[in-house]
Design a protein around this motif. Structure first.
Motif, mmCIF file in Angstrom:
data_model
loop_
_atom_site.group_PDB
_atom_site.id
_atom_site.type_symbol
_atom_site.label_atom_id
_atom_site.label_comp_id
_atom_site.label_asym_id
_atom_site.label_seq_id
_atom_site.Cartn_x
_atom_site.Cartn_y
_atom_site.Cartn_z
ATOM 1 N N GLU A 142 25.205 38.934 80.814
ATOM 2 C CA GLU A 142 24.202 38.032 80.454
ATOM 3 C C GLU A 142 24.729 37.124 79.273
ATOM 4 O O GLU A 142 24.997 37.693 78.091
ATOM 5 C CB GLU A 142 22.864 38.836 80.162
ATOM 6 C CG GLU A 142 21.811 37.659 79.588
ATOM 7 C CD GLU A 142 20.440 38.224 79.362
ATOM 8 O OE1 GLU A 142 20.119 38.118 78.336
ATOM 9 O OE2 GLU A 142 19.700 38.969 80.182
ATOM 10 N N LEU A 143 24.731 35.900 79.548
ATOM 11 C CA LEU A 143 25.329 35.014 78.442
ATOM 12 C C LEU A 143 24.392 34.080 77.989
ATOM 13 O O LEU A 143 23.126 33.916 78.413
ATOM 14 C CB LEU A 143 26.364 34.218 79.359
ATOM 15 C CG LEU A 143 27.793 34.728 79.431
ATOM 16 C CD1 LEU A 143 27.599 35.865 80.314
ATOM 17 C CD2 LEU A 143 28.744 33.720 79.814
ATOM 18 N N SER A 144 24.302 33.536 76.818
ATOM 19 C CA SER A 144 23.723 32.579 76.028
ATOM 20 C C SER A 144 24.105 31.333 76.648
ATOM 21 O O SER A 144 25.380 30.715 76.513
ATOM 22 C CB SER A 144 23.601 32.564 74.749
ATOM 23 O OG SER A 144 23.181 33.802 74.253
ATOM 24 N N GLY A 145 23.098 30.162 76.865
ATOM 25 C CA GLY A 145 23.639 28.817 77.605
ATOM 26 C C GLY A 145 22.602 27.786 77.339
ATOM 27 O O GLY A 145 21.528 28.119 76.961
ATOM 28 N N SER A 146 22.982 26.741 77.830
ATOM 29 C CA SER A 146 22.117 25.693 77.699
ATOM 30 C C SER A 146 22.549 24.644 78.935
ATOM 31 O O SER A 146 23.774 24.680 79.642
ATOM 32 C CB SER A 146 22.576 24.679 76.425
ATOM 33 O OG SER A 146 21.951 23.393 76.532
ATOM 34 N N MET A 147 21.516 23.879 79.334
ATOM 35 C CA MET A 147 21.883 23.028 80.599
ATOM 36 C C MET A 147 22.323 21.732 80.202
ATOM 37 O O MET A 147 22.804 20.827 80.808
ATOM 38 C CB MET A 147 20.404 22.809 81.316
ATOM 39 C CG MET A 147 19.660 23.909 82.038
ATOM 40 S SD MET A 147 20.802 24.399 83.096
ATOM 41 C CE MET A 147 20.886 23.329 84.381
ATOM 42 N N THR A 148 22.498 21.495 78.799
ATOM 43 C CA THR A 148 23.038 20.140 78.373
ATOM 44 C C THR A 148 24.362 20.746 77.575
ATOM 45 O O THR A 148 24.127 21.859 76.592
ATOM 46 C CB THR A 148 22.325 19.289 77.421
ATOM 47 O OG1 THR A 148 21.373 20.041 76.389
ATOM 48 C CG2 THR A 148 21.061 18.945 78.623
ATOM 49 N N ARG A 149 25.215 20.148 77.090
ATOM 50 C CA ARG A 149 26.421 20.384 76.339
ATOM 51 C C ARG A 149 25.940 19.957 74.933
ATOM 52 O O ARG A 149 25.322 19.171 74.349
ATOM 53 C CB ARG A 149 27.614 19.397 76.534
ATOM 54 C CG ARG A 149 28.749 19.802 75.698
ATOM 55 C CD ARG A 149 29.963 19.127 75.808
ATOM 56 N NE ARG A 149 31.096 19.545 74.949
ATOM 57 C CZ ARG A 149 32.541 19.381 75.202
ATOM 58 N NH1 ARG A 149 32.882 19.037 76.581
ATOM 59 N NH2 ARG A 149 33.287 19.683 74.176
ATOM 60 N N THR A 150 25.979 20.877 74.112
ATOM 61 C CA THR A 150 25.825 20.756 72.447
ATOM 62 C C THR A 150 26.891 21.281 71.715
ATOM 63 O O THR A 150 28.083 21.837 72.307
ATOM 64 C CB THR A 150 24.547 21.731 72.147
ATOM 65 O OG1 THR A 150 24.788 22.893 72.162
ATOM 66 C CG2 THR A 150 23.455 21.280 73.088
#
Length: 344
Positions: free
Chosen positions: A103-111
Motif C-alpha cells: 500500500e503506497l501513498s499517492g496522488s492523481m496529479t503530480r505535486t
C-alpha cells in the motif's frame, strides 16, 4: 505474470538459493492421515478460497467438483472424499517464501511530494523492449500520458513492480488498485543477490526491508543497484476490484491472505488445493489454494505464500524463507492416472 502479482510476483528480491536443474518429477500417493495437522485445519476457509477460482480450472473432473463445492458441503469431508494427496518432487528441497500487496501513498496529479509515476505499458513495448536503465536514462515514458498516478517514493515503485500489484491510498482517502499490466521482456535479476556478491551483506542478512533501507541511505549507488535488475513492470488500473478483496492472481481472481500460494504451473495445476507444511519461524500446517504464479517460483516444491495487504503483511512476508513440504490435492481420477492405486 503470468503473475498478475509479478512475480508475483514475489519476494524474489532476496532469493539467494537458485534451484539445481530439476530432475524428472516423481509422484507419490499419500493418505490424509499422513498430512501433519490435517484434522486441525479450518477446511471451510480453504473451501471458500477454492470457490474463488475453481470455475476457471479446465477439465471435467475439476468442473464437477466445483459444482459440488458450490452446494457448500462439509468442507473436510468434501476434500477427503473427492481428492487424493499427491507428493510431487523434482529433486530440489521445498522452499517457502512470502509475498504481499503493498500500500503506497499517492496522488492523481503530480505535486512536489508525489512525483514518481506508475506507468501503463506503451504500445511499442512488445516482446523484448528497453531495459530498466534505458527506460530511465532516455525518459522513454515521460510526457506521453501513460501515468496512472504519482507516488512519493521511487524505492516503493521498484518494490511494487516486484510484487506486481498494490493499493494506492490517494490524498482524498480513496483507494486506487493497480495490477500487472505487462513488462519489458527482460529477465528479473535479484538485487539482493547483487548486494551479497558485492560483499555488502551476507545472504542470511538480506530481506526486502534491508534492501530498501540500503537504497535510501545510498541514493546514488541505490539507483545503480535498482538498475541492476533490467526488468521493468507496467501497471493497469483495476476499477472493478472492491477494496475488501485481495489483489488479482494469475487466474485473474482475487487471492486470499494465508490461503493462496503461488506455484510453478509446470508441476502444479492452478486452482488445485495445496497442503502446506511450512517449518521455520511461524511454522504452520494449512490447506491452501494454488491461485498464483511468480517469476521466481520454479519447481515442484517451491511456493510463495500470500500474506495480505499493507506494511504489516509486508514485514511478515519479507521474513519468510523456510523449508517444509507441499502436497497437491488432485481429483481422485486425476491422481490415479499419475499414480496407480496399487503403486501408492
Amino acid at each position: 505474470m503470468s503473475h498478475a502479482l509479478l512475480g508475483a510476483i514475489v519476494m524474489a528480491v532476496f532469493a539467494m538459493t537458485l534451484p539445481t536443474k530439476a530432475a524428472e518429477p516423481t509422484h507419490e500417493l499419500l493418505r490424509f492421515d499422513e498430512l501433519s495437522g490435517w484434522k486441525e485445519d479450518d477446511h471451510q476457509a480453504a473451501l471458500t478460497a477454492f470457490l474463488e477460482t475453481c470455475g476457471d480450472v479446465d477439465g471435467e473432473d475439476w468442473s464437477a467438483l466445483c459444482s459440488l463445492a458450490k452446494t457448500q458441503p462439509s468442507a473436510r469431508t468434501f476434500f477427503e472424499l473427492f481428492f487424493r494427496p499427491v507428493l510431487i518432487k523434482d529433486g530440489n528441497p521445498a522452499l517457502f517464501t512470502g509475498y504481499f500487496e503493498p500500500e503506497l501513498s499517492g496522488s492523481m496529479t503530480r505535486t512536489g511530494r508525489y512525483r514518481y509515476p506508475l506507468y501503463r505499458r506503451p504500445p511499442e513495448a512488445q516482446g523484448l523492449w528497453l531495459s530498466r536503465r534505458q527506460i530511465e536514462e532516455s525518459n522513454a515514458l515521460q510526457g506521453r500520458g501513460l501515468e496512472i498516478c504519482w507516488v512519493d517514493d521511487p524505492v516503493e515503485v521498484f518494490f511494487l513492480q516486484i510484487q506486481g500489484s498494490g493499493r494506492i491510498r490517494l490524498t482524498n482517502g480513496e483507494i486506487l488498485r493497480v495490477g500487472y499490466g505487462g513488462a519489458n521482456g527482460h529477465t528479473y535479476q535479484s538485487i539482493g543477490q547483487e548486494l551479497v556478491r558485492r560483499g555488502v551483506y551476507r545472504a542470511h542478512q538480506v530481506s526486502a526491508q534491508v534492501i530498501q533501507n540500503w537504497v535510501r541511505r545510498n541514493p546514488v549507488d541505490g539507483v545503480e543497484l535498482l538498475r541492476h535488475n533490467p526488468s521493468y513492470v507496467f501497471f493497469r488500473r483495476l476499477r472493478d476490484l472492491p477494496e475488501e478483496k485481495g489483489p488479482l492472481g494469475a487466474m485473474n481472481r482475487s487471492v486470499t491472505p494465508m490461503r493462496t500460494v503461488a506455484v510453478d504451473p509446470n508441476y502444479v495445476p492452478l486452482g488445485a488445493p495445496i497442503w502446506v507444511e511450512k517449518r521455520g519461524s511461524g511454522a504452520f500446517n494449512r490447506l491452501m489454494i494454488a491461485q498464483d504464479t511468480g517469476s521466481a517460483i520454479k519447481g515442484a516444491q517451491r511456493a510463495d505464500i500470500f500474506y495480505g495487504s499493507g506494511d504489516g503483511a509486508g514485514r511478515e512476508a519479507g521474513k519468510v524463507r523456510d523449508p517444509g513440504r507441499m502436497v497437491v490435492l488432485l481429483p481422485i481420477q486425476v491422481a490415479f492416472q499419475l499414480v496407480p492405486e496399487d503403486a501408492g
